[in-house]
Design an enzyme around this catalytic site. Structure first.
Site, PDB file in Angstrom:
ATOM      1  N   ASP A 124     -92.337   8.203 -27.488  1.00  0.00           N
ATOM      2  CA  ASP A 124     -91.585   9.308 -28.083  1.00  0.00           C
ATOM      3  C   ASP A 124     -92.344  10.627 -27.862  1.00  0.00           C
ATOM      4  O   ASP A 124     -93.549  10.609 -27.591  1.00  0.00           O
ATOM      5  CB  ASP A 124     -91.438   8.984 -29.580  1.00  0.00           C
ATOM      6  CG  ASP A 124     -90.807  10.093 -30.379  1.00  0.00           C
ATOM      7  OD1 ASP A 124     -89.899  10.769 -29.858  1.00  0.00           O
ATOM      8  OD2 ASP A 124     -91.221  10.278 -31.546  1.00  0.00           O
ATOM      9  N   ASP A 158     -92.845   7.742 -34.062  1.00  0.00           N
ATOM     10  CA  ASP A 158     -93.238   8.035 -35.449  1.00  0.00           C
ATOM     11  C   ASP A 158     -92.093   7.869 -36.445  1.00  0.00           C
ATOM     12  O   ASP A 158     -92.317   7.928 -37.651  1.00  0.00           O
ATOM     13  CB  ASP A 158     -93.791   9.464 -35.545  1.00  0.00           C
ATOM     14  CG  ASP A 158     -92.763  10.499 -35.117  1.00  0.00           C
ATOM     15  OD1 ASP A 158     -92.023  10.238 -34.147  1.00  0.00           O
ATOM     16  OD2 ASP A 158     -92.702  11.564 -35.757  1.00  0.00           O
ATOM     17  N   ASP A 209     -91.828  14.076 -29.903  1.00  0.00           N
ATOM     18  CA  ASP A 209     -92.212  14.828 -31.110  1.00  0.00           C
ATOM     19  C   ASP A 209     -92.931  13.935 -32.113  1.00  0.00           C
ATOM     20  O   ASP A 209     -92.461  12.849 -32.451  1.00  0.00           O
ATOM     21  CB  ASP A 209     -90.970  15.416 -31.801  1.00  0.00           C
ATOM     22  CG  ASP A 209     -90.275  16.429 -30.909  1.00  0.00           C
ATOM     23  OD1 ASP A 209     -90.971  17.122 -30.157  1.00  0.00           O
ATOM     24  OD2 ASP A 209     -89.041  16.489 -30.975  1.00  0.00           O
TER      25      ASP A 209
HETATM   26 MG    MG Z   1     -90.822  11.546 -33.084  1.00  0.00          MG
END
Ligand code: MG
Length: 189
Positions: free
Chosen positions: A2, A133, A4
């Site tokens: 991922d 995240d 961000d």
């Molecule tokens: Mg993320």
């Protein structure tokens, strides 16, 4: 992988932009963010502020890389792994997609741009491991990847998933080379 909150330090720019706009402290700063949904528990003025921050042109181009992330990705590739950067754009931000591509070009180099997969639904993307995240990743399909959580303040309550705390070599190596117990192994019988 991922983008961000995993490769790009989204939280730092979030805090900076809230300060720039003089946002209310009812909006949690990154270190105190306990919900992945930025609007949880906010009144309508603060929700509007969240939109203003998230829709700021250039927001996604200016994110700093998370320490070690760039080096780690290049090492993974050198180790023979096929890496994709799988990211869900914030479509209400008019420059988000261009900024995300520019971020990859600037921080990883032109050859990485073709490794970007824009996916609102990451379950549609095939792979062995997804380092992300976001606490829970759901979508139209049952994913074939294992979700390894990249530690952030808003995912501390998630249990039952492997977790990466940083981009140190041992952390990412274990994340993508998990210990496999041979079937019938006496040690684990
Ligand atoms: Mg993320």
């Amino acid at each position: 992988v991922d983008q961000d909150g995993v490769l790009a330090d989204w939280g730092k720019t979030w805090d900076k932009t809230l300060a720039l706009y003089g946002a209310s402290y009812a909006i949690p700063r990154h270190a105190n963010q306990r919900s992945f949904d930025l609007k949880t528990g906010l009144n309508s003025d603060d929700k509007a502020m969240v939109n203003r921050v998230m829709e700021t042109p250039g927001f996604y181009a200016d994110l700093e890389p998370i320490p070690g992330a760039v080096k780690a990705l290049k090492e993974m590739l050198a180790d023979g792994h096929d890496i994709a950067i799988v990211t869900s754009p914030y479509y209400s931000n008019p420059t988000c997609i261009a900024d995300k591509i520019e971020w990859v070009r600037r921080n990883l180099g032109q050859s990485w741009v073709s490794r970007i997969i824009l996916a609102a639904d990451k379950t549609r993307v095939s792979g062995d491991v997804l380092i992300d995240d976001k606490p829970a990743i759901t979508g139209a399909r049952i994913p074939d990847w294992e979700h390894v959580l990249f530690d952030q303040p808003y995912n501390h309550e998630v249990v039952g998933k492997r977790r990466m705390y940083n981009w140190n070599h041992s952390e990412w190596w274990l994340a993508i080379n998990p210990l496999r117990v041979p079937a019938g192994s006496k040690a684990f019988a």
